[in-house]
Structure formats: structure tokens, C-alpha cells
Write a protein that holds these residues in place. Structure first.
Motif, short mmCIF file in Angstrom:
data_model
loop_
_atom_site.label_atom_id
_atom_site.label_comp_id
_atom_site.label_asym_id
_atom_site.label_seq_id
_atom_site.Cartn_x
_atom_site.Cartn_y
_atom_site.Cartn_z
N UNK A 65 0.85 -1.19 0.00
CA UNK A 65 0.00 0.00 0.00
C UNK A 65 0.89 1.24 0.00
N UNK A 66 0.54 2.22 -0.82
CA UNK A 66 1.23 3.50 -0.81
C UNK A 66 0.30 4.54 -0.18
N UNK A 67 0.72 5.09 0.95
CA UNK A 67 -0.12 6.06 1.66
C UNK A 67 0.55 7.43 1.60
N UNK A 68 -0.08 8.37 0.93
CA UNK A 68 0.52 9.69 0.74
C UNK A 68 0.48 10.50 2.03
N UNK A 69 1.62 11.16 2.33
CA UNK A 69 1.72 11.97 3.54
C UNK A 69 2.21 13.39 3.26
N UNK A 70 2.65 13.66 2.02
CA UNK A 70 3.15 14.99 1.70
C UNK A 70 3.40 15.13 0.22
N UNK A 71 3.89 16.31 -0.18
CA UNK A 71 4.18 16.59 -1.58
C UNK A 71 5.51 17.32 -1.73
N UNK A 72 6.12 17.14 -2.88
CA UNK A 72 7.37 17.81 -3.23
C UNK A 72 7.29 18.11 -4.72
N UNK A 73 8.21 18.89 -5.23
CA UNK A 73 8.29 19.11 -6.67
C UNK A 73 9.55 18.47 -7.21
N UNK A 74 9.60 18.24 -8.51
CA UNK A 74 10.82 17.79 -9.17
C UNK A 74 11.47 19.02 -9.79
N UNK A 75 12.65 19.38 -9.30
CA UNK A 75 13.35 20.55 -9.80
C UNK A 75 14.44 20.15 -10.77
N UNK B 266 3.14 26.97 -5.30
CA UNK B 266 2.96 26.41 -6.64
C UNK B 266 2.81 24.89 -6.60
N UNK B 267 3.50 24.25 -5.65
CA UNK B 267 3.36 22.80 -5.51
C UNK B 267 1.99 22.45 -4.95
N UNK B 268 1.54 23.22 -3.97
CA UNK B 268 0.26 22.92 -3.33
C UNK B 268 -0.91 23.16 -4.27
N UNK B 269 -0.86 24.24 -5.07
CA UNK B 269 -2.01 24.52 -5.95
C UNK B 269 -1.93 23.82 -7.30
N UNK B 270 -0.85 23.07 -7.54
CA UNK B 270 -0.76 22.27 -8.75
C UNK B 270 -0.26 23.01 -9.98
N UNK C 77 6.32 18.11 8.78
CA UNK C 77 6.70 17.87 7.39
C UNK C 77 6.93 19.19 6.67
N UNK C 78 6.10 20.18 6.94
CA UNK C 78 6.28 21.49 6.31
C UNK C 78 7.51 22.20 6.88
N UNK C 79 7.79 22.00 8.16
CA UNK C 79 9.02 22.55 8.74
C UNK C 79 10.25 21.92 8.10
N UNK C 80 10.11 20.68 7.64
CA UNK C 80 11.22 19.98 6.99
C UNK C 80 11.39 20.41 5.56
N UNK C 81 10.52 21.31 5.05
CA UNK C 81 10.69 21.87 3.72
C UNK C 81 9.77 21.31 2.66
N UNK C 82 8.78 20.48 3.04
CA UNK C 82 7.86 19.90 2.08
C UNK C 82 6.48 20.55 2.20
N UNK C 83 5.51 19.99 1.50
CA UNK C 83 4.15 20.50 1.51
C UNK C 83 3.25 19.42 2.10
N UNK C 84 2.48 19.78 3.11
CA UNK C 84 1.53 18.82 3.70
C UNK C 84 0.34 18.62 2.79
N UNK C 85 -0.44 17.60 3.07
CA UNK C 85 -1.62 17.32 2.22
C UNK C 85 -2.91 17.60 2.97
#
Length: 358
Positions: free
Chosen positions: A157-167, A306-310, A349-357
Motif C-alpha cells: 500500500x502507498x499512503x501519501x503523507x506529503x508533496x514535493x516538486x521535481x526541480x 505552486x506545488x500545493x495549488x498544482x 513535514x512542512x518545517x522539513x521543507x515539504x508541503x503537507x496534504x
């Protein structure tokens, strides 16, 4: 009879008594003054002590409203192995340390692969082989990985916990500011081989990448038509993002793609705008861009909006990969994902530099 000799001891005794009384009086005066000062300052001291206590409690338990690490039930009391995506490094350093401080019954041990570079692919492979209890991934599971799991009597199972971008990053000296997703894909397929083809200087392109079997992310993750295609023969394979950044600083025509969180803040590379079409490039960093000359006094920060709003064209979702086998692996994977999905976990997770869901 001479009374002078008799008077001297008397005078000396009177002087001693006088000095003793003077000292006692001063001591009593200091005690009274000290007591008055303590009484006057008592409310402030109590207030300061209360504030310090509240501050310490906030740091240790995140006492703000919402679910916390403490509210998650059925966290197993044992030691577990985990690993996977290198993009998760800041989560392991910041978030996982908070979890283990709050829930000391849970001990997590990061395990590196033995014969391959660390990344999402190698972490999932180690989970399939029973070397890990759960894995951290910056890409979704493949059909092949799911098939291997079924052959071995369980599912993943893949359970999403956050988002990042590919730079996408290049050497700072390269006179190119943006690419489209299509151009990036053609560079890694070997169909675009010179920067002149995308509006840059007449300079051969040197694409850098992790090997597909060990990759942390994939540049083709959002394009099903290109999944599984072989990369171009001019692609140079590197061990990790750290190696790629080091090599890019010495390679004027080099290019590399990775977790935005891993490369955007680096001083020795330049992040490019990325667009779905030409002229619509979105920066992976918050504008204005911090130049190499300004770094490290200032560093580029992730364009979380930009990552959060897609609007950013290539998003990398962060997944906890859980082995569904009704055993201890499933129990810890499920508990770890639930910890990250609490309000406290999402803030961390956001303090670590990512985007929460959430």
C-alpha cells in the motif's frame, strides 16, 4: 589602687558587644530587605516560570490544537528498520526525531542498501526482500513492484503523507533559464543533445541521473506513455544527489533533476523554471531567485504555493510504503503513516521543507 587596668577589660567588652549588635542589626536589615524584594518580585518570577514551562511543553509535545503524536493509538513498542528515498532526509532528521522523542517506545533505524545507491526504488526493493519493515518513497509504486509483492504472498500500500516538486538544476554559468516538460523528457531520451536546441549556447548537454533501478524519482512519472523507456546513451549515472550537485558545479553543460527540497537551496547549482508549455515556466523556488553570489548568506526556498495549488508541472508525492501482510511490518507502517498524518506530523513535514496534504 589603680582603676585604669580594671577599666580596660570593661571597655573592650563594651566595644565587642557594640560591634556584635551592629553586625546582627545589619544582617536583620538585609533579611528584611531581601524578604521585601522577594515578595515584590514573586508575581513576575511565577509568571516567568509558568511561561518557561509552557514553552518547554510546547516544544516537547506541540500542545497546540489538533491531533498530535501522543494521540495516535497502537504504536508498537519495538525497534524497526526503514529506508528509501534520499529526498526524505530532512524528514528523518527533523520529524522522525520528534516522533521518537515523544513516543520513546518506538525505535526507528535507517538502513542503507548494500549493493546499490539509496533511493525510492532501492528502498521498495529492500522492503520486498524483507530487509525493511516499511519504506519511504518519492514516487508511486510500479506495476512490476506490485506484481512481485503478490507473487510473495502480500500486497503493498502507498499512503501519501506529503508533496514535493521535481526541480531541474544546471551549472550556474549556463545561459538558460527555463525548460518545458517535453524538452526535459527529450533531453533524457537523448533526442535533444545540445543546449542550442532549447535557446541556449552551442554546448553539448550532459544529463545526469541515478540508475532507473535505484532512482529516487523519475522524470517520466507523470507521463504513462514514457514509463519504462530507456534513457539516452549520453546520460551519465551518478550515485546520489550529493554527487550530482558536486559534478554539476564542474560541468558547464550538465543538467540534473531531483527532489526540489534536495536541490533548490544548494549554492553551487542554478534551478530552472519548468513549464508545461513554452513561456509558462514556474520556478521551483520563491521569487526572486537568490544568485550564487548571494549564497550561502541567503538561500532559495521551496515554492510551496505552486506545488500545493498544482501550477508547478511535475509534482512528486511522498508515500509511506506499507507491507500488507497482517504482521508486524503492516502494524509499524500503518502507525508511522498515521503519525505523519496527524496535525503535528503535517506541521513538522512542512518545517522539513515539504508541503503537507492536510
Amino acid at each position: 589602687m589603680d582603676n585604669t587596668n580594671q577599666r580596660k577589660p570593661l571597655i573592650n567588652g563594651e566595644i565587642a558587644l557594640f560591634l556584635r549588635g551592629l553586625i546582627i542589626g545589619k544582617v536583620l536589615t538585609l533579611i528584611v530587605i531581601g524578604g521585601l524584594l522577594w515578595w515584590l518580585l514573586k508575581p513576575n518570577l511565577a509568571s516567568r516560570s509558568s511561561a518557561n514551562s509552557s514553552s518547554n511543553q510546547s516544544l516537547n509535545t506541540d500542545s497546540s490544537t489538533g491531533s498530535t503524536f501522543q494521540t495516535v493509538a497502537e504504536v508498537p513498542n519495538a525497534s524497526f528498520n526503514y529506508g528509501g528515498s534520499t529526498a526524505w532526509a530532512s524528514i528523518r532528521q527533523l520529524v522522525d526525531s520528534q516522533i521518537q522523542s515523544t513516543r520513546p517506545e518506538l525505535q526507528l533505524r535507517y538502513v542503507d542498501p548494500v549493493n546499490s545507491s539509496p533511493g525510492s526504488s532501492s528502498g521498495i526493493r529492500m522492503l520486498l526482500d524483507g530487509q525493511l519493515d516499511f519504506a519511504q518513497s518519492s514516487r508511486p509504486l510500479t506495476d512490476e513492484e506490485q506484481a512481485i509483492a503478490r507473487e510473495r504472498g502480500f500486497t503493498l500500500e502507498q499512503r501519501q503523507v506529503g508533496m514535493d516538486g521535481i526541480a531541474v538544476v544546471v551549472n550556474p554559468s549556463l545561459n538558460v533559464s527555463a525548460l518545458t516538460v517535453d524538452q526535459l523528457e527529450k533531453i533524457y531520451l537523448g533526442q535533444i543533445t545540445n543546449w542550442e536546441q532549447v535557446g541556449g549556447p552551442n554546448l553539448p548537454i550532459t544529463p545526469l541521473s541515478q540508475r532507473p533501478e535505484d532512482a529516487d524519482t523519475t522524470v517520466f512519472s507523470n507521463n504513462s506513455n514514457l514509463k519504462g523507456q530507456a534513457l539516452g546513451s549520453n546520460v551519465q549515472y551518478i550515485y546520489s544527489t550529493t554527487d550530482a550537485v558536486r559534478q554539476l558545479s564542474k560541468t558547464p553543460g550538465g543538467v540534473y533533476y531531483a527532489s526540489a527540497r534536495s536541490v533548490v537551496f544548494q549554492c553551487s547549482v542554478k534551478p530552472l523554471l519548468l513549464g508545461r508549455t513554452s513561456g509558462q515556466g514556474i520556478p521551483p523556488y520563491r521569487e526572486p531567485m537568490v544568485s550564487a553570489e548571494q549564497c550561502p548568506r541567503q538561500r532559495n526556498q521551496l515554492n510551496t504555493q505552486a506545488i500545493k495549488n498544482g501550477s508547478y508541472p511535475i509534482i512528486a508525492n511522498l508515500f509511506v510504503i506499507i507491507k500488507q501482510n497482517k504482521g508486524r511490518e503492516q502494524q509499524i507502517g500503518d502507525a508511522y503513516a498515521k503519525l505523519l498524518l496527524t496535525d503535528q506530523g503535517q506541521r513538522a513535514i512542512e518545517q522539513a521543507g515539504f508541503v503537507g496534504i492536510r
